[in-house]
Motif scaffolding. Structure first.
Motif, PDB file in Angstrom:
ATOM      1  N   PHE A 621       0.834  -1.192   0.000  1.00 46.61           N
ATOM      2  CA  PHE A 621       0.000   0.000   0.000  1.00 46.61           C
ATOM      3  C   PHE A 621       0.873   1.248   0.000  1.00 46.61           C
ATOM      4  O   PHE A 621       1.888   1.314   0.689  1.00 46.61           O
ATOM      5  N   SER A 622       0.456   2.229  -0.774  1.00 50.08           N
ATOM      6  CA  SER A 622       1.061   3.558  -0.708  1.00 50.08           C
ATOM      7  C   SER A 622       0.309   4.351   0.355  1.00 50.08           C
ATOM      8  O   SER A 622      -0.915   4.270   0.445  1.00 50.08           O
ATOM      9  N   CYS A 623       1.050   5.122   1.167  1.00 52.61           N
ATOM     10  CA  CYS A 623       0.434   5.799   2.321  1.00 52.61           C
ATOM     11  C   CYS A 623       0.519   7.309   2.218  1.00 52.61           C
ATOM     12  O   CYS A 623       1.535   7.858   1.780  1.00 52.61           O
ATOM     13  N   THR A 624      -0.541   7.949   2.645  1.00 49.26           N
ATOM     14  CA  THR A 624      -0.555   9.396   2.843  1.00 49.26           C
ATOM     15  C   THR A 624      -1.067   9.648   4.244  1.00 49.26           C
ATOM     16  O   THR A 624      -2.175   9.227   4.588  1.00 49.26           O
ATOM     17  N   PHE A 625      -0.248  10.311   5.071  1.00 52.79           N
ATOM     18  CA  PHE A 625      -0.602  10.529   6.467  1.00 52.79           C
ATOM     19  C   PHE A 625      -0.617  12.020   6.748  1.00 52.79           C
ATOM     20  O   PHE A 625       0.395  12.704   6.616  1.00 52.79           O
ATOM     21  N   SER A 626      -1.790  12.546   7.099  1.00 48.94           N
ATOM     22  CA  SER A 626      -1.921  13.978   7.345  1.00 48.94           C
ATOM     23  C   SER A 626      -2.938  14.226   8.450  1.00 48.94           C
ATOM     24  O   SER A 626      -4.057  13.693   8.400  1.00 48.94           O
ATOM     25  N   LYS A 627      -2.543  15.025   9.429  1.00 46.64           N
ATOM     26  CA  LYS A 627      -3.419  15.421  10.534  1.00 46.64           C
ATOM     27  C   LYS A 627      -4.071  14.220  11.219  1.00 46.64           C
ATOM     28  O   LYS A 627      -5.252  14.226  11.558  1.00 46.64           O
ATOM     29  N   GLY A 628      -3.269  13.168  11.381  1.00 45.19           N
ATOM     30  CA  GLY A 628      -3.769  11.987  12.083  1.00 45.19           C
ATOM     31  C   GLY A 628      -4.585  11.044  11.228  1.00 45.19           C
ATOM     32  O   GLY A 628      -5.022   9.994  11.709  1.00 45.19           O
ATOM     33  N   ASN A 629      -4.824  11.405   9.961  1.00 39.89           N
ATOM     34  CA  ASN A 629      -5.616  10.556   9.072  1.00 39.89           C
ATOM     35  C   ASN A 629      -4.703   9.805   8.110  1.00 39.89           C
ATOM     36  O   ASN A 629      -3.825  10.409   7.476  1.00 39.89           O
ATOM     37  N   LEU A 630      -4.931   8.509   7.996  1.00 36.43           N
ATOM     38  CA  LEU A 630      -4.129   7.671   7.111  1.00 36.43           C
ATOM     39  C   LEU A 630      -4.958   7.234   5.909  1.00 36.43           C
ATOM     40  O   LEU A 630      -6.034   6.660   6.058  1.00 36.43           O
ATOM     41  N   LYS A 631      -4.459   7.550   4.715  1.00 31.01           N
ATOM     42  CA  LYS A 631      -5.104   7.102   3.484  1.00 31.01           C
ATOM     43  C   LYS A 631      -4.152   6.158   2.779  1.00 31.01           C
ATOM     44  O   LYS A 631      -2.959   6.449   2.634  1.00 31.01           O
ATOM     45  N   VAL A 632      -4.670   5.017   2.343  1.00 29.31           N
ATOM     46  CA  VAL A 632      -3.821   4.033   1.675  1.00 29.31           C
ATOM     47  C   VAL A 632      -4.410   3.656   0.321  1.00 29.31           C
ATOM     48  O   VAL A 632      -5.629   3.681   0.126  1.00 29.31           O
ATOM     49  N   THR A 633      -3.524   3.328  -0.596  1.00 32.65           N
ATOM     50  CA  THR A 633      -3.914   2.872  -1.937  1.00 32.65           C
ATOM     51  C   THR A 633      -3.158   1.588  -2.228  1.00 32.65           C
ATOM     52  O   THR A 633      -1.917   1.570  -2.147  1.00 32.65           O
ATOM     53  N   GLU A 634      -3.890   0.517  -2.551  1.00 29.50           N
ATOM     54  CA  GLU A 634      -3.205  -0.751  -2.813  1.00 29.50           C
ATOM     55  C   GLU A 634      -2.526  -0.711  -4.174  1.00 29.50           C
ATOM     56  O   GLU A 634      -3.054  -0.187  -5.148  1.00 29.50           O
ATOM     57  N   ILE A 635      -1.317  -1.301  -4.207  1.00 26.61           N
ATOM     58  CA  ILE A 635      -0.543  -1.420  -5.444  1.00 26.61           C
ATOM     59  C   ILE A 635      -0.507  -2.900  -5.808  1.00 26.61           C
ATOM     60  O   ILE A 635       0.048  -3.718  -5.064  1.00 26.61           O
ATOM     61  N   TYR A 636      -1.104  -3.245  -6.930  1.00 28.17           N
ATOM     62  CA  TYR A 636      -1.238  -4.642  -7.318  1.00 28.17           C
ATOM     63  C   TYR A 636       0.005  -5.132  -8.057  1.00 28.17           C
ATOM     64  O   TYR A 636       0.682  -4.379  -8.741  1.00 28.17           O
ATOM     65  N   ASN A 637       0.282  -6.444  -7.885  1.00 30.53           N
ATOM     66  CA  ASN A 637       1.426  -7.067  -8.577  1.00 30.53           C
ATOM     67  C   ASN A 637       2.677  -6.201  -8.435  1.00 30.53           C
ATOM     68  O   ASN A 637       3.336  -5.855  -9.410  1.00 30.53           O
ATOM     69  N   PHE A 638       2.981  -5.875  -7.206  1.00 33.39           N
ATOM     70  CA  PHE A 638       4.036  -4.901  -6.926  1.00 33.39           C
ATOM     71  C   PHE A 638       5.438  -5.465  -7.201  1.00 33.39           C
ATOM     72  O   PHE A 638       5.673  -6.674  -7.172  1.00 33.39           O
ATOM     73  N   THR A 639       6.349  -4.541  -7.463  1.00 32.54           N
ATOM     74  CA  THR A 639       7.771  -4.844  -7.635  1.00 32.54           C
ATOM     75  C   THR A 639       8.573  -3.805  -6.853  1.00 32.54           C
ATOM     76  O   THR A 639       8.013  -2.833  -6.328  1.00 32.54           O
ATOM     77  N   GLN A 640       9.880  -3.986  -6.818  1.00 32.83           N
ATOM     78  CA  GLN A 640      10.739  -3.025  -6.131  1.00 32.83           C
ATOM     79  C   GLN A 640      10.601  -1.629  -6.727  1.00 32.83           C
ATOM     80  O   GLN A 640      10.685  -0.628  -6.009  1.00 32.83           O
ATOM     81  N   ASP A 641      10.359  -1.551  -8.035  1.00 35.80           N
ATOM     82  CA  ASP A 641      10.256  -0.248  -8.690  1.00 35.80           C
ATOM     83  C   ASP A 641       9.050   0.560  -8.218  1.00 35.80           C
ATOM     84  O   ASP A 641       8.976   1.764  -8.474  1.00 35.80           O
ATOM     85  N   ASP A 642       8.094  -0.085  -7.570  1.00 43.03           N
ATOM     86  CA  ASP A 642       6.940   0.644  -7.054  1.00 43.03           C
ATOM     87  C   ASP A 642       7.274   1.422  -5.786  1.00 43.03           C
ATOM     88  O   ASP A 642       6.509   2.293  -5.369  1.00 43.03           O
ATOM     89  N   LEU A 643       8.398   1.125  -5.150  1.00 40.46           N
ATOM     90  CA  LEU A 643       8.802   1.827  -3.930  1.00 40.46           C
ATOM     91  C   LEU A 643       9.495   3.126  -4.321  1.00 40.46           C
ATOM     92  O   LEU A 643      10.638   3.120  -4.765  1.00 40.46           O
ATOM     93  N   MET A 644       8.798   4.226  -4.154  1.00 40.97           N
ATOM     94  CA  MET A 644       9.331   5.541  -4.522  1.00 40.97           C
ATOM     95  C   MET A 644      10.024   6.191  -3.322  1.00 40.97           C
ATOM     96  O   MET A 644       9.472   6.212  -2.221  1.00 40.97           O
ATOM     97  N   THR A 645      11.199   6.742  -3.568  1.00 37.77           N
ATOM     98  CA  THR A 645      12.015   7.271  -2.471  1.00 37.77           C
ATOM     99  C   THR A 645      11.374   8.458  -1.754  1.00 37.77           C
ATOM    100  O   THR A 645      11.768   8.793  -0.644  1.00 37.77           O
ATOM    101  N   GLU A 646      10.365   9.113  -2.358  1.00 38.26           N
ATOM    102  CA  GLU A 646       9.702  10.257  -1.712  1.00 38.26           C
ATOM    103  C   GLU A 646       8.556   9.823  -0.792  1.00 38.26           C
ATOM    104  O   GLU A 646       7.996  10.652  -0.086  1.00 38.26           O
ATOM    105  N   ASP A 647       8.200   8.541  -0.810  1.00 40.43           N
ATOM    106  CA  ASP A 647       6.963   8.109  -0.159  1.00 40.43           C
ATOM    107  C   ASP A 647       7.196   7.070   0.923  1.00 40.43           C
ATOM    108  O   ASP A 647       8.298   6.539   1.096  1.00 40.43           O
ATOM    109  N   ILE A 648       6.100   6.783   1.633  1.00 40.42           N
ATOM    110  CA  ILE A 648       6.061   5.728   2.647  1.00 40.42           C
ATOM    111  C   ILE A 648       5.099   4.654   2.158  1.00 40.42           C
ATOM    112  O   ILE A 648       4.017   4.953   1.660  1.00 40.42           O
ATOM    113  N   PHE A 649       5.508   3.391   2.293  1.00 38.28           N
ATOM    114  CA  PHE A 649       4.693   2.272   1.854  1.00 38.28           C
ATOM    115  C   PHE A 649       4.524   1.274   2.995  1.00 38.28           C
ATOM    116  O   PHE A 649       5.376   1.194   3.886  1.00 38.28           O
TER     117      PHE A 649
END
Length: 954
Positions: A621-649
């Motif tokens: 899951f890709s995560c967005t965390f703001s003001k105590g609220n967590l929003k996640v988006t599932e990434i299907y058939n994931f690979t290492q390339d889906d891990l972006m250095t600017e984000d939290i997963f």
């Protein structure tokens, strides 16, 4: 008798993708070499089969409709999808995919993208190579998967919000709109790579053009030259496709005789869905078709047709139809209802599956493909090097107290602990820092434990993996690191003592002379635990062995379902808990009266093993965390390339949660990583009934542990690159797919507690038997390494703990008096060569006995040496070192190793103490270090120092 379409025979029997194209109203298999190539005038059926950890096969079926496909072909694809699902047992989720509006799940099968080609079967299109390259312009949208669409090659197609790819004969340009994100730009580069490989045989230049740079460089000028020169871009005009689908409350419709009629209800509940009917849930963008288990194949086809008619009549091209079977509803579908029970009465077992097959056969369908693979039964592996160094602290209020060697694997349930484990990585020392939270611990110390562990990670510049572990939910990595783990009742911290004093609770802290019952568990000597439980008969379990002691009286109890290996673990644990007392073995069913008296009398007890949370199929899951609220988006058939250095997963494995933090994430968000993991457990987005106490790992980019990277096809060079995700991928694309490594030399982070955590070089270490139990010893190693490896790799030996074995575990039962000296020399060298951390000084189990030395004949030099004894003697250190001083080729005096060691009883004076190794003879140097002097001095300085430290020459 309506047989299953021959094209579907045998489908879905193994993991992977299968594709059929509708030709003359029949499905025709597509060659694997053409997977990912779709034509705008055709319709396709796509089957994705996934092998689950349970052994079952999960099926997802999609039917893809090109923008120019005929309505008849689209209808055939929809019907054939229902038939294929029936043939697979009626469990698959079915998705309608329309060109340009595909689901992320569908696009993930064909990474990085699909670019439909003009034409199709009905139009007589033939696959021919174009003679002249045609300039094309594509727009790319998406942060995790990329929606690619060809647009007119004109300036008016460009805008500031999107990313465009201009494919020319000799060069591919990527134009980054000024309002696009770094992640979107990085993903678009994967499309550039795809176009380069597919249409240019990997041989063309690539250029990145930044919106707003005007004529900053030659490539920018070249790009604008294709559009007649630079001019301001027009405002983006919203097309019909860009307009979002109007949202409205979910509407439930019942399908009867092909007609959809609204269901009159104030709230959506599971009880509204009748197993004998089909329903449509219209949510605007998503339209769900729910099919009861007892509906016929014709009813299901009719319901699907009604859903198609619904979105066609409403002019909703972007709406996605998802068809689901009762009992296998998706999480998204369940989330639309105000209440959904955790379990339903629908039979989803193999028995239920066979009934479904029988029902479908009665309806005239020749069903095949209902096989289920047997679950893979294997012992979980720690996926971590178990030869590292361990330090443990007990939390006491706001402080931490370093535990002595003898106590660092003995925890109390009323306390919290912090541990630091260092082990060799690929090119540097890796660190795992964790907090262990006891079930009886007080809240203040729980918070303190996590805070102190976080500060340790922060002090290491976030180069360590962090873990938060609760008692009773420890992962395999934890037990493998501690190896011999004990949990006592009560606590020793001030916080625990103050709590029981305030509450006036009796102190139940374990004492050696008191009454105590321990359950012994584990998979072997390198993973065994003793857990103190209530000293009553109901605490027993036929699947475990127990230790019961009261003062000087001690019993061992073996359940009827235990194995000889379990009995051996009890003996090993006995040597640690009460080593100096003789136990009285008890077999279930033939216990003594005294045994039952100590437990307060007989009572019923269970026989099933205590179930631990199984590892599930991983979800990213890709995560967005703001003001105590967590929003996640599932990434299907994931690979290492889906891990972006600017984000939290978040990698959700059910039994463990990994929070991966990119290097470009700011410090504030890095410190919130544990909170994000806890929020994720609370939300339980996949409705998995996640335990709130599941272990959480905080994994930092560049320091990923092997028990995380095992879920990927991992290339550590990618995380060693500098720059943001776009800059990194641009480098890879321009250099032909090879990451440009420019990894900085990292200083070894400081160890806590004033104790060095450095360890011998990886090439000089032994590994735990769990990694390669039958690994063959390598010739040409130094005696220290070979002697150590002989002990660890002996298939008949027990690896109780990670420490280098002491003499009575390392050597054969019978040795000659002469070899005793040699044995002592090897013992001394091996213990100095790989000195264990304090916790590894574990008592050798009584099950490993050593007989006194007895005379033994010396083997013939040419005879085959199959015994461990003869192997060891062939590797013994020569003890006839020269005692007299001599001059070597460099003019330095030569001294024996024993006089050069920093612990020598007869040290040499007047030498350079920083270069003790230079005073060894060439022969002894090679013998000790396993290499010549010139090879040694070519090693990095830090590696030289580690080797010298291991041999006590530093």
């Amino acid at each position: 008798m309506r047989d299953l379409d021959p094209a579907f025979q045998g489908a879905g029997q193994k993991a992977g993708i299968e594709i059929w194209r509708i030709e003359n109203f029949r499905p025709v298999p597509v060659a694997k070499s053409s997977y990912g190539k779709f034509f705008t005038g055709d319709s396709y059926v796509i089957l994705k089969t996934t092998a689950l950890k349970s052994g079952a096969l999960r099926h997802d079926i999609h039917y893809w409709l090109g923008k120019d496909t005929s309505q008849d072909e689209a209808g055939v694809a929809a019907v054939k999808t229902v038939e294929l699902d029936a043939a697979l047992g009626g469990r698959a989720v079915q998705y309608r995919e329309v060109q340009g509006h595909e689901t992320e799940k569908f696009l993930s099968y064909f990474k990085p993208c699909i670019i439909p080609q003009e034409g199709g079967v009905a139009s007589g299109f033939k696959h021919v190579q174009e003679e002249e390259h045609k300039i094309r312009l594509f727009v790319c949208r998406g942060k995790h998967v990329v929606h690619v669409k060809e647009v007119p090659f004109a300036r008016s197609s460009l805008n500031h919000d999107d990313i465009f790819i201009l494919d020319t004969k000799s060069k591919i340009f990527q134009f980054n709109g000024s309002n696009s994100s770094i992640q979107e730009r990085a993903k678009a580069l994967e499309v550039v790579q795809y176009i380069k490989d597919t249409y240019h045989d990997g041989k063309c230049e690539v250029a990145a053009i930044e919106d707003g740079k005007l004529m900053a460089d030659a490539e920018t000028g070249e790009f604008w030259g294709f559009f007649g020169g630079f001019a301001p871009l027009p405002r983006k005009t919203a097309s019909d496709e860009d307009r979002p689908v109007e949202s409205h409350p979910a509407k439930l419709l019942s399908v009867e005789k092909g007609q959809a009629r609204p269901v009159d209800t104030d709230s959506l509940t599971r009880e509204l869905l009748d197993t004998n009917n089909c329903y449509i849930l219209d949510c605007g963008l998503e339209v769900f078709v729910w099919m009861g288990r007892n509906t016929s194949l014709d009813e299901r086809k009719s319901a699907s047709g009604a859903a198609e008619e619904l979105i066609r009549g409403s002019d909703r091209p972007k709406s996605q139809i998802v068809r689901i079977i009762e009992g296998f509803e998706t999480v998204l579908f369940k989330s639309k209802f105000e209440s959904w029970p955790q379990t339903t009465n629908v039979a989803v077992t193999e028995d239920g599956r066979s009934k479904v097959a029988a029902l479908l056969r009665r309806q005239g369908l020749n069903v095949k493909g209902l096989a289920k693979a047997a679950p893979v039964k294997e012992e979980p592996q720690p996926h971590i090097d178990c030869t590292g160094n361990l330090q443990v602290w007990r939390v006491n209020g706001q402080e931490k107290l370093l535990l002595p060697a003898s106590d660092q694997s003995k925890f109390y349930s009323g306390d919290c602990y912090i541990f630091q484990y260092s082990y060799p990585g690929e090119d540097k020392e890796e660190y795992l820092i964790g907090a262990w939270v006891g079930k009886q611990s007080v809240e203040e110390e729980r918070v303190s434990a996590v805070s102190l562990a976080t500060k340790m990670v922060e002090a290491m510049k976030f180069q360590a993996t962090q873990a938060c572990i609760h008692e009773g939910s420890e992962p395999i990595q934890f037990f493998s690191i501690f190896q011999s783990f004990i949990v006592f009742k009560g606590g020793r911290s001030e916080g625990y003592k103050n709590y029981i004093a305030e509450k006036e609770i009796p102190d139940s802290t374990y004492t050696e002379d008191g009454l105590a019952l321990f359950r012994v568990q584990g998979s072997g000597p390198d993973n065994m635990q003793a857990i103190q439980v209530e000293a009553v008969a109901s605490s027993l379990n036929s699947s475990y062995c127990y230790i019961l002691h009261s003062g000087s009286t001690i019993f061992t109890w073996a359940g009827n379902l235990t194995s000889p290996d379990d009995h051996e673990l009890v003996e090993r644990k006995l040597d640690i808990i009460r080593p100096n007392l003789q136990s009285k073995p008890q077999k279930e069913g033939s216990e003594s009266e005294q045994f039952w008296e100590l437990l307060g009398g007989k009572s019923e007890y269970p026989s099933q093993k205590i179930a631990r949370e199984p590892e599930g199929d991983p979800h990213l899951f890709s995560c967005t965390f703001s003001k105590g609220n967590l929003k996640v988006t599932e990434i299907y058939n994931f690979t290492q390339d889906d891990l972006m250095t600017e984000d939290i997963f978040i990698l959700d494995c059910h039994s463990d949660i990994f929070v991966w933090v990119g290097q470009q994430v700011d410090t504030k968000n890095k410190l919130q990583a544990l909170t994000i993991g806890q929020k994720f457990l609370e939300q339980d987005v996949l409705l998995e009934n996640l335990s709130r106490e599941a272990p959480i790992y905080i994994v930092m980019e560049g320091s990923e542990p092997p028990f995380f990277t095992r879920f990927f096809t991992w290339d550590s060079a990618k995380s060693a690159m500098h720059g943001n995700s776009f800059q990194r991928k641009l480098t890879i694309v321009k250099t032909g797919g090879t990451p440009a490594i420019d990894k900085p030399k990292r200083r070894t982070p400081a160890s806590y507690g004033g104790r060095s955590s450095s360890v011998p070089d990886r090439s000089q270490r032994s590994r735990s038997m769990s990694f390669s139990p039958e690994r063959v010893r390598v010739r040409g190693r130094s005696p220290a390494f070979n002697a150590l490896a002989a002990a660890f790799e002996n298939p008949n030996g027990r690896n109780l703990s990670t420490p280098p074995p002491v003499a009575k575990k390392l050597y054969p039962k019978s040795v000659t008096p002469d070899s005793a000296k040699k044995s002592a020399a090897i013992t001394a060298l091996t213990s100095s060569f790989e000195r264990p951390p304090p916790a590894r000084e574990t008592i050798i189990p009584r099950s490993v006995k050593v007989s006194p030395p007895t005379p033994k004949s010396t083997p013939e030099p040419n005879s085959k040496e199959n015994s461990i004894s003869s192997k060891l003697e062939s590797l013994t250190i020569q003890e006839d070192a020269k005692e007299d001083e001599a001059e070597d080729e460099e003019g330095l005096p030569i001294y024996p190793y024993e006089r050069l060691k920093i612990t020598s009883t007869d040290p040499v004076s007047e030498i350079d103490v920083t270069k003790r190794e230079t005073y060894l003879s060439s022969e002894e140097f090679k013998e000790k270090f396993g290499m010549k002097k010139d090879a040694f001095y070519k090693l990095p300085k830090w590696k030289q120092n580690k080797l010298k430290m291991a041999l006590q020459l530093f």
